[in-house]
Write an enzyme that holds these catalytic residues in place. Structure first.
Site, PDB file in Angstrom:
ATOM      1  N   GLU A  55       7.845  20.662 -10.198  1.00  0.00           N
ATOM      2  CA  GLU A  55       8.090  21.338 -11.228  1.00  0.00           C
ATOM      3  C   GLU A  55       7.630  22.741 -11.578  1.00  0.00           C
ATOM      4  O   GLU A  55       7.877  23.520 -12.096  1.00  0.00           O
ATOM      5  CB  GLU A  55       7.989  20.503 -12.482  1.00  0.00           C
ATOM      6  CG  GLU A  55       6.391  19.866 -12.642  1.00  0.00           C
ATOM      7  CD  GLU A  55       6.277  18.545 -11.875  1.00  0.00           C
ATOM      8  OE1 GLU A  55       5.713  17.588 -12.571  1.00  0.00           O
ATOM      9  OE2 GLU A  55       6.819  18.409 -10.817  1.00  0.00           O
ATOM     10  N   GLU A 298       5.522  -1.201  15.873  1.00  0.00           N
ATOM     11  CA  GLU A 298       6.437  -1.296  17.097  1.00  0.00           C
ATOM     12  C   GLU A 298       5.902  -2.315  18.250  1.00  0.00           C
ATOM     13  O   GLU A 298       6.052  -2.134  19.539  1.00  0.00           O
ATOM     14  CB  GLU A 298       6.480   0.269  17.869  1.00  0.00           C
ATOM     15  CG  GLU A 298       7.219   1.272  16.762  1.00  0.00           C
ATOM     16  CD  GLU A 298       7.344   2.320  17.772  1.00  0.00           C
ATOM     17  OE1 GLU A 298       7.155   2.426  18.867  1.00  0.00           O
ATOM     18  OE2 GLU A 298       7.902   3.542  16.873  1.00  0.00           O
TER      19      GLU A 298
END
Length: 366
Positions: A55, A298
């Site tokens: 913003e 993983e």
């Protein structure tokens, strides 16, 4: 009431927020669009920690034109000092007419306080437009900020008969080259990658992010190795330019091996207090303390099983290749004792699937 134009501008704000995926952690992904008289006069997105929030960038671009405009913001403005000042003060000073906010911030320091400040100042505030987009976009941030543990994604390549390797341990390559490229894209969205020492010894991976979209993205590589069997010849020890290496060891691991790994640049971490080994809960708490918001696992079947059985896994990304390897000794995705009835099986939710070359990628939540 939100209009079709409101939807369009908020979609634009989310498109901007997406640009920083994988770069803002542990902060959220946020986009902003500023509109006056039907024209976009400012826009921005939070690029990385320490840089201006979305913003602020949008308001800076608009300058004096911001007075009387409408701000579209994917997450409510912050009200506290962090690495940057409170955004709500700048928003209030801009003289806006209306603010459309997609979602409130789950951070207790901010939650609904930014909205309340805007409303108390007399601005017209709309909340909730496309909030489901924010829930997915900032899923890792939401869990981390609420519980101070990482959002855990389990990633595995499987054959059609559910094997992640042959009985010999060989797994290169189950998935296609296109799927492996997609995995590197996924890696870049994370803060850290984790494997167990058995995977390190069997595959000798580098655990780097090798995708054109990520450039020189650095990521923390984590190896669980209670007895410090980590080979000093491992390829990963020559990749420190791609990120730090942290080894979680047990209390009885040989001290000389720990020193040898640290001499090569790795960090060896032992359990806190008098604990002999890391629990899954303790491991995640330590990662949270290190500001790890998004973790990609993983590892092999044992590590996947530990995360599933402990209830600490949040999401699974499974690639299925059109191969059959068979064999009772070939490991599957999840082991353990298993359930005794199909009706008691753990079911993934919010599942989606898509194809990459000949593989099918399935994503779902625990």
């Amino acid at each position: 009431m939100n209009t079709s134009r409101d939807f369009a501008y908020m979609e634009m704000a989310y498109g901007l927020a997406e640009k920083a995926r994988g770069r803002t952690s542990p902060n959220p992904l946020v986009g902003a669009v500023l509109v006056r008289n039907g024209a976009v006069i400012g826009h921005g997105f939070h690029e990385e920690p320490g840089k201006p929030h979305a913003e602020i960038l949008a308001l800076s671009m608009a300058g004096r034109l911001a007075k009387g405009a409408t701000l579209y913001l994917t997450l409510e403005p912050c009200v506290h000092w962090g690495r940057t000042p409170p955004c709500v003060d700048t928003v209030l000073a801009a003289g806006l007419k209306r603010v459309v906010i997609s979602a409130v911030d789950p951070n207790p320091l901010v939650h609904t306080k930014g909205v309340r400040r805007l409303e108390e100042a007399g601005l017209a505030v709309s909340i909730g437009l496309l909030a489901e987009r924010n829930a997915e976009l900032n899923e890792a941030y939401a869990k981390y900020i609420a519980r101070k543990v990482p959002f855990v994604t389990l990633k595995a390549a499987l054959t059609l008969d559910g094997k992640i390797a042959c009985r010999t341990g060989d797994s290169r390559w189950i998935s296609s080259a296109g799927t492996r490229d997609y995995v590197h894209l996924l890696r870049g969205e994370q803060d850290a990658l984790m494997i167990g020492v058995n995977t390190l010894i069997a595959d000798d991976p580098r655990l780097t992010v090798r995708h054109v979209n990520w450039g020189a993205k650095k990521i923390v590589r984590i190896v669980l190795d209670s007895r410090l069997r980590f080979p000093l010849t491992s390829r990963i020890l020559s990749t420190f330019e791609h990120g730090r290496i942290v080894v979680f060891a047990g209390r009885e691991a040989p001290a000389e091996k720990a020193r040898a790994l640290e001499a090569r640049g790795a960090e060896v971490v032992f359990p806190a207090g008098g604990d002999e080994a890391w629990t899954m809960e303790g491991l995640c708490a330590e990662l949270g303390r290190r500001e790890t918001a998004a973790l990609l696992v993983e590892g092999g079947s044992r590590l996947f099983t530990a995360f599933v059985e402990s209830g600490l896994a949040d999401k699974a990304v499974l690639s299925y290749a059109p191969r059959l390897v068979g064999g009772e000794g070939a490991p599957g995705f999840v082991g353990g004792e298993g359930v005794d009835k199909v009706g008691r099986a753990l079911t993934l939710k919010r599942v989606r699937s898509f194809s990459v070359e000949d593989d099918i990628i399935l994503e779902g939540y625990f």
